[in-house]
Design a protein around this motif. Structure first.
Motif, PDB file in Angstrom:
ATOM      1  N   THR A 115      14.406  -1.565 -12.667  1.00 49.90           N
ATOM      2  CA  THR A 115      13.317  -1.395 -13.643  1.00 49.90           C
ATOM      3  C   THR A 115      13.785  -1.667 -15.069  1.00 49.90           C
ATOM      4  OG1 THR A 115      13.915   0.944 -13.740  1.00 49.90           O
ATOM      5  CG2 THR A 115      12.162   0.345 -12.222  1.00 49.90           C
ATOM      6  N   GLU A 116      14.980  -2.227 -15.217  1.00 52.36           N
ATOM      7  CA  GLU A 116      15.559  -2.362 -16.558  1.00 52.36           C
ATOM      8  C   GLU A 116      14.657  -3.122 -17.526  1.00 52.36           C
ATOM      9  OE1 GLU A 116      17.428  -2.386 -13.774  1.00 52.36           O
ATOM     10  OE2 GLU A 116      19.447  -1.622 -14.167  1.00 52.36           O
ATOM     11  N   VAL A 117      13.920  -4.143 -17.016  1.00 51.09           N
ATOM     12  CA  VAL A 117      13.061  -4.888 -17.959  1.00 51.09           C
ATOM     13  C   VAL A 117      12.026  -3.976 -18.621  1.00 51.09           C
ATOM     14  CG1 VAL A 117      13.260  -7.225 -16.996  1.00 51.09           C
ATOM     15  CG2 VAL A 117      11.543  -5.655 -16.061  1.00 51.09           C
ATOM     16  N   LYS A 118      11.663  -2.892 -17.937  1.00 41.87           N
ATOM     17  CA  LYS A 118      10.641  -1.988 -18.491  1.00 41.87           C
ATOM     18  C   LYS A 118      11.168  -1.181 -19.673  1.00 41.87           C
ATOM     19  CE  LYS A 118       7.768  -1.089 -14.478  1.00 41.87           C
ATOM     20  NZ  LYS A 118       7.269  -0.041 -13.605  1.00 41.87           N
ATOM     21  N   VAL A 119      12.497  -1.071 -19.747  1.00 36.62           N
ATOM     22  CA  VAL A 119      13.079  -0.316 -20.859  1.00 36.62           C
ATOM     23  C   VAL A 119      13.914  -1.246 -21.751  1.00 36.62           C
ATOM     24  CG1 VAL A 119      13.018   1.955 -19.776  1.00 36.62           C
ATOM     25  CG2 VAL A 119      14.998   0.487 -19.375  1.00 36.62           C
ATOM     26  N   ALA A 120      13.519  -2.515 -21.751  1.00 38.11           N
ATOM     27  CA  ALA A 120      14.117  -3.502 -22.658  1.00 38.11           C
ATOM     28  C   ALA A 120      15.611  -3.701 -22.420  1.00 38.11           C
ATOM     29  CB  ALA A 120      13.867  -3.119 -24.117  1.00 38.11           C
ATOM     30  N   SER A 121      16.033  -3.574 -21.137  1.00 32.77           N
ATOM     31  CA  SER A 121      17.440  -3.809 -20.844  1.00 32.77           C
ATOM     32  C   SER A 121      17.559  -4.847 -19.720  1.00 32.77           C
ATOM     33  CB  SER A 121      18.134  -2.492 -20.488  1.00 32.77           C
ATOM     34  OG  SER A 121      19.530  -2.679 -20.473  1.00 32.77           O
ATOM     35  N   LEU A 122      18.695  -4.895 -19.075  1.00 33.56           N
ATOM     36  CA  LEU A 122      18.947  -5.895 -18.036  1.00 33.56           C
ATOM     37  C   LEU A 122      19.813  -5.255 -16.953  1.00 33.56           C
ATOM     38  CD1 LEU A 122      19.750  -9.557 -18.595  1.00 33.56           C
ATOM     39  CD2 LEU A 122      21.481  -8.268 -17.372  1.00 33.56           C
ATOM     40  N   ALA A 123      19.551  -5.602 -15.712  1.00 36.09           N
ATOM     41  CA  ALA A 123      20.332  -5.038 -14.597  1.00 36.09           C
ATOM     42  C   ALA A 123      21.713  -5.669 -14.605  1.00 36.09           C
ATOM     43  CB  ALA A 123      19.607  -5.286 -13.277  1.00 36.09           C
ATOM     44  N   GLY A 124      22.490  -5.288 -15.615  1.00 31.23           N
ATOM     45  CA  GLY A 124      23.733  -6.004 -15.914  1.00 31.23           C
ATOM     46  C   GLY A 124      24.982  -5.446 -15.255  1.00 31.23           C
ATOM     47  N   LEU A 125      24.828  -4.451 -14.364  1.00 30.14           N
ATOM     48  CA  LEU A 125      26.012  -4.027 -13.606  1.00 30.14           C
ATOM     49  C   LEU A 125      26.293  -5.085 -12.539  1.00 30.14           C
ATOM     50  CD1 LEU A 125      25.485  -0.177 -13.091  1.00 30.14           C
ATOM     51  CD2 LEU A 125      27.143  -1.290 -14.575  1.00 30.14           C
ATOM     52  N   ASN A 126      25.272  -5.393 -11.733  1.00 24.00           N
ATOM     53  CA  ASN A 126      25.387  -6.440 -10.714  1.00 24.00           C
ATOM     54  C   ASN A 126      24.007  -6.843 -10.193  1.00 24.00           C
ATOM     55  OD1 ASN A 126      24.533  -4.339  -9.132  1.00 24.00           O
ATOM     56  ND2 ASN A 126      26.235  -4.376  -7.697  1.00 24.00           N
ATOM     57  N   MET A 129      10.979  -8.059  -7.921  1.00 20.41           N
ATOM     58  CA  MET A 129      11.513  -6.754  -8.358  1.00 20.41           C
ATOM     59  C   MET A 129      12.180  -6.867  -9.734  1.00 20.41           C
ATOM     60  SD  MET A 129      13.148  -5.393  -4.778  1.00 20.41           S
ATOM     61  CE  MET A 129      13.799  -3.853  -5.425  1.00 20.41           C
ATOM     62  N   LEU A 130      12.971  -7.925  -9.924  1.00 20.51           N
ATOM     63  CA  LEU A 130      13.716  -8.058 -11.186  1.00 20.51           C
ATOM     64  C   LEU A 130      12.777  -8.303 -12.369  1.00 20.51           C
ATOM     65  CD1 LEU A 130      16.686 -10.264  -9.944  1.00 20.51           C
ATOM     66  CD2 LEU A 130      16.945  -8.105 -11.174  1.00 20.51           C
ATOM     67  N   LEU A 131      11.764  -9.151 -12.156  1.00 16.41           N
ATOM     68  CA  LEU A 131      10.943  -9.566 -13.307  1.00 16.41           C
ATOM     69  C   LEU A 131       9.825  -8.584 -13.624  1.00 16.41           C
ATOM     70  CD1 LEU A 131      10.804 -13.411 -12.591  1.00 16.41           C
ATOM     71  CD2 LEU A 131      12.266 -12.176 -14.204  1.00 16.41           C
ATOM     72  N   THR A 132       9.313  -7.888 -12.583  1.00 17.78           N
ATOM     73  CA  THR A 132       8.208  -6.940 -12.855  1.00 17.78           C
ATOM     74  C   THR A 132       8.712  -5.508 -12.968  1.00 17.78           C
ATOM     75  OG1 THR A 132       7.770  -6.448 -10.528  1.00 17.78           O
ATOM     76  CG2 THR A 132       6.610  -8.361 -11.478  1.00 17.78           C
ATOM     77  N   GLY A 133       9.905  -5.228 -12.454  1.00 24.78           N
ATOM     78  CA  GLY A 133      10.384  -3.847 -12.430  1.00 24.78           C
ATOM     79  C   GLY A 133       9.685  -3.015 -11.362  1.00 24.78           C
ATOM     80  N   GLU A 134       8.883  -3.690 -10.491  1.00 21.63           N
ATOM     81  CA  GLU A 134       8.162  -2.965  -9.428  1.00 21.63           C
ATOM     82  C   GLU A 134       9.143  -2.380  -8.411  1.00 21.63           C
ATOM     83  OE1 GLU A 134       5.200  -4.837  -6.614  1.00 21.63           O
ATOM     84  OE2 GLU A 134       4.215  -5.181  -8.549  1.00 21.63           O
ATOM     85  N   MET A 135       8.814  -1.188  -7.906  1.00 20.23           N
ATOM     86  CA  MET A 135       9.686  -0.588  -6.881  1.00 20.23           C
ATOM     87  C   MET A 135       9.174  -0.940  -5.481  1.00 20.23           C
ATOM     88  SD  MET A 135      10.623   3.166  -8.217  1.00 20.23           S
ATOM     89  CE  MET A 135      10.556   3.562  -9.962  1.00 20.23           C
ATOM     90  N   ALA A 160      26.279   4.276   0.966  1.00 25.74           N
ATOM     91  CA  ALA A 160      25.284   4.894   0.080  1.00 25.74           C
ATOM     92  C   ALA A 160      24.241   5.579   0.954  1.00 25.74           C
ATOM     93  CB  ALA A 160      24.626   3.841  -0.805  1.00 25.74           C
ATOM     94  N   ALA A 161      24.110   6.891   0.790  1.00 23.42           N
ATOM     95  CA  ALA A 161      23.063   7.642   1.506  1.00 23.42           C
ATOM     96  C   ALA A 161      21.967   7.894   0.474  1.00 23.42           C
ATOM     97  CB  ALA A 161      23.630   8.936   2.065  1.00 23.42           C
ATOM     98  N   ILE A 162      20.932   7.064   0.515  1.00 22.79           N
ATOM     99  CA  ILE A 162      19.947   7.002  -0.574  1.00 22.79           C
ATOM    100  C   ILE A 162      18.807   7.971  -0.280  1.00 22.79           C
ATOM    101  CG2 ILE A 162      18.415   5.441  -1.850  1.00 22.79           C
ATOM    102  CD1 ILE A 162      20.440   3.186  -0.853  1.00 22.79           C
ATOM    103  N   ASN A 163      18.843   9.077  -1.000  1.00 23.93           N
ATOM    104  CA  ASN A 163      18.000  10.225  -0.669  1.00 23.93           C
ATOM    105  C   ASN A 163      16.787  10.338  -1.584  1.00 23.93           C
ATOM    106  OD1 ASN A 163      20.073  10.668  -2.646  1.00 23.93           O
ATOM    107  ND2 ASN A 163      19.275  12.749  -2.852  1.00 23.93           N
ATOM    108  N   GLY A 164      16.285   9.237  -2.120  1.00 22.65           N
ATOM    109  CA  GLY A 164      15.134   9.279  -3.035  1.00 22.65           C
ATOM    110  C   GLY A 164      15.198   8.039  -3.917  1.00 22.65           C
ATOM    111  N   TYR A 165      14.866   8.218  -5.208  1.00 23.53           N
ATOM    112  CA  TYR A 165      14.858   7.048  -6.101  1.00 23.53           C
ATOM    113  C   TYR A 165      16.259   6.429  -6.240  1.00 23.53           C
ATOM    114  CZ  TYR A 165      10.173   8.243  -7.724  1.00 23.53           C
ATOM    115  OH  TYR A 165       8.834   8.493  -7.791  1.00 23.53           O
ATOM    116  N   ALA A 166      16.328   5.119  -6.041  1.00 21.14           N
ATOM    117  CA  ALA A 166      17.532   4.332  -6.390  1.00 21.14           C
ATOM    118  C   ALA A 166      17.020   3.291  -7.376  1.00 21.14           C
ATOM    119  CB  ALA A 166      18.134   3.678  -5.157  1.00 21.14           C
ATOM    120  N   VAL A 167      17.181   3.620  -8.649  1.00 25.51           N
ATOM    121  CA  VAL A 167      16.493   2.848  -9.681  1.00 25.51           C
ATOM    122  C   VAL A 167      17.508   2.407 -10.743  1.00 25.51           C
ATOM    123  CG1 VAL A 167      14.652   2.920 -11.404  1.00 25.51           C
ATOM    124  CG2 VAL A 167      14.394   4.191  -9.284  1.00 25.51           C
TER     125      VAL A 167
END
Ligand SMILES: CC(C)(COP(=O)(O)OP(=O)(O)OC[C@H]1O[C@@H](n2cnc3c(N)ncnc32)[C@H](O)[C@@H]1OP(=O)(O)O)[C@@H](O)C(=O)NCCC(=O)NCCSC(=O)/C(=C/c1ccccc1)CC(=O)O
Length: 256
Positions: free
Chosen positions: A129-140, A157-163, A98-105
């Motif tokens: 940030t999934e908790v901020k949009v009422a979802s869950l980081a459910g891919l992995n 990170m998981l509970l606050t959605g902070e980057m 993965a060549a992460i060239n900016g936001y990986a959210v």
């Protein structure tokens, strides 16, 4: 094309190509990616893949929340047929960088977590940030992030959605390298070409030993890796590697 593929020197360059939407994943991108990963997995000319996003702002911000279609069937039907749609397609023994060239959210960070190597530009930002949009980081994400960084950082990170920043990601070991944005593609190519110049079966067996072994007791992992070494012992490429060393020349590997 929402996702592009270029193959050069045994390297597949996969680019999420919707910079105007921060390379978020709409249904067409998800379908393209599935096809591309199938090609990467099965094309013998491809030895390694680099995944990145177009532009300098974003790697991927996960689900395209403006284009996410309403479900057409109950979750049980989808789940029991194919699990979830993205990551199983990435399951292969060829390495993915993965060549992460900016936001990986959101799903974007989850996809990066499914890659084998992560390198980043200095402007990259990482968040689930999934908790901020009422979802869950459910891919992995709820499983892979706590395994990739210290638990306290993952839970924050998981509970606050902070980057977190690229510098923090480097400090926590979420990425191996941070470079200026203009240097990221070159670094990705350098790593990918190094991997592509090694013997393909050796690279794939090494990934398999490391990935599967991580969830085994140490003793089992060592026994398993010894078996994989035995599988490689009689390959033509191993003979070629040893012979080329003795003859002081570059080996020519064929994946056999
Ligand atoms: C990343 C940002 C903080 C950047 O902010 P910035 O102000 O710099 O830029 P924007 O103006 O916000 O963005 C420019 C442009 O792009 C559009 N954009 C960005 N991200 C998305 C997106 N994810 N979906 C749709 N559109 C997006 C933005 O609207 C702008 O468009 P314009 O107005 O100019 O037309 C900021 O962009 C940001 O916070 N983005 C959202 C990040 C986010 O919340 N991601 C999580 C999504 S949910 C997810 O990924 C899930 C994955 C999943 C889990 C389990 C199974 C499958 C999938 C959960 C789920 O799907 O439920």
């Amino acid at each position: 094309m929402p996702v592009t593929l270029e193959v050069k020197n045994h390297v597949a360059y996969v680019t999420l190509n919707r910079p105007e939407a921060m390379n978020s994943l709409d249904p067409e991108s998800i379908a393209d990616l599935a096809e591309i990963w199938a090609r990467v997995r099965t094309d013998p000319d491809i030895r390694v893949a680099v995944l990145t996003g177009a532009g300098e702002k974003s790697f991927c911000t996960g689900t395209d929340m403006k284009k996410a279609p309403p479900p057409t069937e109950c979750m049980a039907a989808t789940y029991l047929r194919e699990g979830q749609p993205l990551l199983p397609h990435m399951k292969m023994w060829k390495p993915i960088i993965a060549a992460i060239n900016g936001y990986a959210v959101g799903g974007g960070l989850e996809i990066a977590l499914a890659c084998d190597m992560r390198i980043a530009s200095s402007n990259a930002k990482f968040g689930l940030t999934e908790v901020k949009v009422a979802s869950l980081a459910g891919l992995n994400g709820t499983q892979a992030l706590p395994r990739a960084v210290p638990q306290a950082v993952a839970m924050k990170m998981l509970l606050t959605g902070e980057m977190i920043s690229a510098e923090e990601a480097l400090r926590y070991g979420l990425v191996s390298d941070v470079v200026e944005p203009s240097a990221l593609a070159d670094l990705a190519r350098t790593y990918a070409e190094k991997i592509a110049s090694a013997a393909p079966l050796s690279v794939q067996a090494t990934k398999q030993a490391a990935v599967l072994g991580k969830d085994m007791p140490l003793e089992h992992g060592i026994l398993y890796s010894h078996l994989l070494w035995g599988v490689l012992r009689d390959t033509e490429d191993r003979k070629e590697g040893f012979k080329a060393f003795g003859e002081r020349r570059t080996p020519e590997f064929r994946g056999a």
